[in-house]
Design a protein around this motif. Structure first.
Motif, short mmCIF file in Angstrom:
data_model
loop_
_atom_site.label_atom_id
_atom_site.label_comp_id
_atom_site.label_asym_id
_atom_site.label_seq_id
_atom_site.Cartn_x
_atom_site.Cartn_y
_atom_site.Cartn_z
N ASP A 82 -17.34 -10.88 -21.11
CA ASP A 82 -18.28 -11.98 -21.37
C ASP A 82 -17.59 -13.26 -21.82
OD1 ASP A 82 -17.49 -10.67 -23.57
OD2 ASP A 82 -19.50 -10.01 -24.17
N VAL B 324 -27.33 -15.80 -28.25
CA VAL B 324 -27.41 -16.06 -26.81
C VAL B 324 -27.70 -17.54 -26.62
CG1 VAL B 324 -28.54 -15.47 -24.66
CG2 VAL B 324 -28.30 -13.76 -26.44
N PRO B 326 -27.79 -19.91 -23.70
CA PRO B 326 -27.64 -20.03 -22.26
C PRO B 326 -27.12 -21.42 -21.85
CG PRO B 326 -29.96 -19.84 -22.89
CD PRO B 326 -29.17 -19.80 -24.14
N LEU B 370 -25.53 -14.79 -17.55
CA LEU B 370 -26.63 -14.00 -18.13
C LEU B 370 -27.54 -13.47 -17.03
CD1 LEU B 370 -27.70 -16.13 -21.25
CD2 LEU B 370 -26.17 -14.17 -21.14
N PHE B 446 -32.43 -11.73 -22.60
CA PHE B 446 -31.73 -12.79 -21.88
C PHE B 446 -32.73 -13.68 -21.14
CE2 PHE B 446 -27.23 -10.72 -21.36
CZ PHE B 446 -27.08 -10.81 -22.73
#
Lengths: 225, 478
Positions: A82, B324, B326, B370, B446
């Motif tokens: 990642d 997270v 994005p 993602l 996600f």
């Protein structure tokens, strides 16, 4: 066959990579830190380097330009899955390719083989470039895919030329945009997507299942093979 | 009381004038006429300064009359001779008027200063009360108690908590409260707005920043006016204290959050790195061994599964940690589906995998890394349930693009379409071997982060169907 420098701070990974390399007849030279890597490079010529970015003494990213400055050899980066930003940084600093941990031994060897092949090939000056089924005549602005002639716009031609010159190496989105559109457009990924689509319509057998021009999500494009 | 006081004031004037008359009359030889006239100024000055214009003018009249009657020849008549006498009249009246004016103004100013000193003393006292407080509700309760001790019943009304059901507040009070809340201005009893309300409402804060909480103070039972001039600074001090404490509280909370985030990041980093390295070695060594040993091959399969579970754990930790972030960009679904199929293990299952992703779909707006993870998880999930096939398709009818992953497995039990996205959900009778139980939770997490809608349902002809609704990419105007 080739001497390959393996830089990783973990003994177990160094051993594993060495074992994989020996499977293909390569000779592994190991280093556990940036310092040791530079010592090894100074001691004897190596043909390629496989570098882990998490090194104890310095950031592995710093090692890439140091190796690049010393010799023109392919550099493969070992990186976590990642860590997209890290991969892009490594590629932009001059790494040839990356392999994601946990890696598949055969894939690592395949990447290494194609990287070694590229450095053996002449860098430029040629008027005819080839990659797999693609042949580009730069002088006559002509492209053949499996001996079928395709007509490309200047932009499409420029993108394909960059990819063919990279010879299977990943070109980051930024690198492609800068080469083809110029520095002012490095953020305009949309331009690239649109041209790649058009290009695939012309060169791919099935543009909805591209086999030639491959995308690495978040990173860039490469040619298969 | 007032009347008696006033009468007393007039009486004092009369007494003073009488005294001066007696003094001047008793020693006529000693004092000249003019000195005597000057002497009459004294009671006028005194009474005007002490008791105001009315008694002053009364004293001046009395003095003029007394002077005229007792001292000015012809004695014992009110007849006026010559300019001299007119002048003395005028001077006495003027002295009375001017003196009383000056004295009244001075007194008013003095009263005002006293009042102000009292108000600021009270505010200072309240400030001392609130100074050491660092707990918001305790500080507010404390400040309110201070106000109650001085001004009677008081309470704080939240900007969106009008006490409609509280019998203490009538309709007029509620209107006044609403006014104070919306306009950030005093309203209710003692003010110009809804003065007949039973409560006064003072805004906690300054007008102009939207609705405000208000402090309500009850009308006094004895009918005396609420001292709004002293209440107002107290309430605004309370507001300042509250704002300061809220700010401090927010800062502390932010700090705690940041520390927790830092801890999470460290944990994530170690999950991602420290666990991945041994897994890499394990997988790599087993891979070499697997060429000769079926045992090692089985072990390798499990190591690979462990590695996928690690990915899922890291994914869920990122989602839960709010880590997270994005990076949205224009994405071609052809690329995402190709990359996802390559990364998933589905191709090795022998299932028939079809894909219908038209090349002329609009680009979508997503984080490609993602989104690939999402599609990989959907494909892996389908691969675990499918009997013979997995179908990936994309379509758009203008607006967002729909990406579907269908399988011909047992499908999702009716009513459980939402529950499949929860963590560790496995349905009885469904074989979920090989999954971490986190795959679909990561899909949801996600997708939520990217603004993608995700829905589970039944496929026509049996099996499960998962649909992503992905916003189309809209080019920014240059």
């Amino acid at each position: 066959m080739s001497r390959v420098l393996v830089v990783d701070d973990e003994l177990a990974i160094r051993r594993l990579v060495s074992a994989v390399l020996e499977r293909d007849g390569h000779e592994a030279v190991v280093a556990g830190s940036v310092r040791e890597a530079l010592v090894e490079i100074g001691r004897a010529a190596v043909d390629a380097a496989i570098v882990d970015l998490g090194l104890p003494d310095r950031d592995g990213l710093e090692l890439i330009p140091l190796i690049r400055a010393a010799m023109a050899i392919p550099i493969l980066v070992l990186s976590a899955r990642d860590a997209t930003a890290e991969k892009i940084a490594a590629l932009d600093l001059g790494a040839d390719d990356y392999v994601t941990k946990p890696f598949d031994g055969d894939e690592l060897l395949a990447r290494l083989r194609s990287a070694l092949r590229r450095t053996g090939a002449p860098a430029g000056g040629d008027t005819v470039l080839r990659h797999g089924a693609i042949a580009m005549d730069l002088g006559r602005h002509m492209v053949l895919v499996e001996d079928r002639e395709v007509t490309l716009t200047p932009r499409e031609f420029a993108v394909l030329e960059a990819l063919v010159r990279a010879g299977g190496r990943v070109l980051t989105h930024v690198a492609l945009l800068e080469q083809v559109w110029g520095r002012a457009h490095v953020a305009d990924v949309e331009y690239l997507r649109v041209v790649i689509r058009a290009l695939r319509l012309k060169v791919e057998a099935d543009p909805s299942q591209p086999a030639l021009i491959r995308n690495e999500p978040g990173i860039g494009y490469r040619l298969n093979g | 009381m007032l009347r008696a006081g006033l009468l007393g004031d007039y009486l004092i004037g009369a007494v003073w004038v009488a005294a001066v008359t007696v003094a001047a009359y008793a020693w006529p030889g000693t004092l000249g006429l003019h000195s005597a006239a000057l002497l009459f100024l004294l009671p006028v000055l005194l009474v005007s300064a002490r008791h105001g214009a009315g008694p002053g003018l009364f004293a001046a009249t009395a003095a003029a009359l007394a002077y005229n009657f007792f001292l000015l020849p012809p004695l014992f008549t009110f007849r006026v001779h010559g300019l001299d006498n007119v002048v003395s009249f005028v001077v006495l009246f003027a002295v009375a008027v001017v003196t009383s004016r000056l004295a009244t103004a001075l007194k008013a100013r003095e009263r005002q200063a006293q009042r102000e000193a009292q108000v600021s003393a009270e505010v200072a006292e309240l400030a001392a009360h609130l100074a050491g407080q660092d707990d918001l509700s305790a500080a507010l309760a404390n400040g309110l108690a201070f106000i109650e001790a001085r001004h009677g019943s008081a309470r704080i009304i939240g900007r969106d908590a009008l006490p409609r059901d509280d019998p203490a507040f009538g309709p007029l009070d509620l209107s006044a409260a609403a006014w104070a809340i919306h306009n950030g201005d005093m309203a209710g009893c003692g003010t110009e707005i809804f003065p007949s309300a039973d409560w006064a409402f003072l805004p906690l804060g300054r007008a102009g920043s939207g609705d405000l909480d208000v402090v309500a103070v009850a009308r006094r039972p004895d009918g005396t006016r609420l001292p709004l001039d002293s209440l107002r600074p107290q309430v605004s001090l309370l507001a300042q204290t509250r704002d300061r404490l809220i700010l401090g509280q927010e800062r502390r909370e932010r700090q705690i959050l940041e520390e927790r985030d830092a801890l999470r990041r460290t944990l994530l980093a170690s999950l991602a790195h420290d666990f991945r390295s041994p897994l890499t070695v394990l997988q790599g060594e087993l891979e070499a061994l697997a060429r000769e040993s079926p045992q090692a091959e089985r072990a390798l399969a499990h190591a690979q599964r462990l590695s996928r579970m690690m990915d899922d754990l890291v994914g869920i930790a990122r989602i839960e940690g709010g880590a997270v972030k994005p990076a949205l960009e224009p994405v071609d679904l052809v690329d995402v589906v190709s990359a996802a199929l390559e990364a998933s293990g589905a191709a090795a299952t022998g299932l028939r995998i079809t894909r219908a992703v038209p090349v002329d779909l609009p680009l979508v707006s997503a984080d490609p890394v993602l989104l690939r993870h999402v599609v990989v998880n959907l494909i892996d999930n389908a691969a675990r349930h499918a009997i013979s096939m997995i179908a990936i398709s994309a379509s758009s009818s203008g607006g967002p693009v729909t990406l579907r992953v269908d399988d011909d497995g047992s499908g999702i039990p009716a009513g459980e379409e939402e529950a499949v996205f929860e963590r560790f959900v496995r349905f009885a009778g469904s074989d979920r071997s090989g999954g971490s139980g986190l795959g679909l939770a990561i899909v949801k997490g996600f997708c939520d982060a990217m603004g993608i809608g995700v829905r589970a349902g039944r496929r026509d002809g049996g099996g499960a169907s998962f649909a992503l609704t992905i916003p189309a990419f809209v080019a920014q105007a240059p």
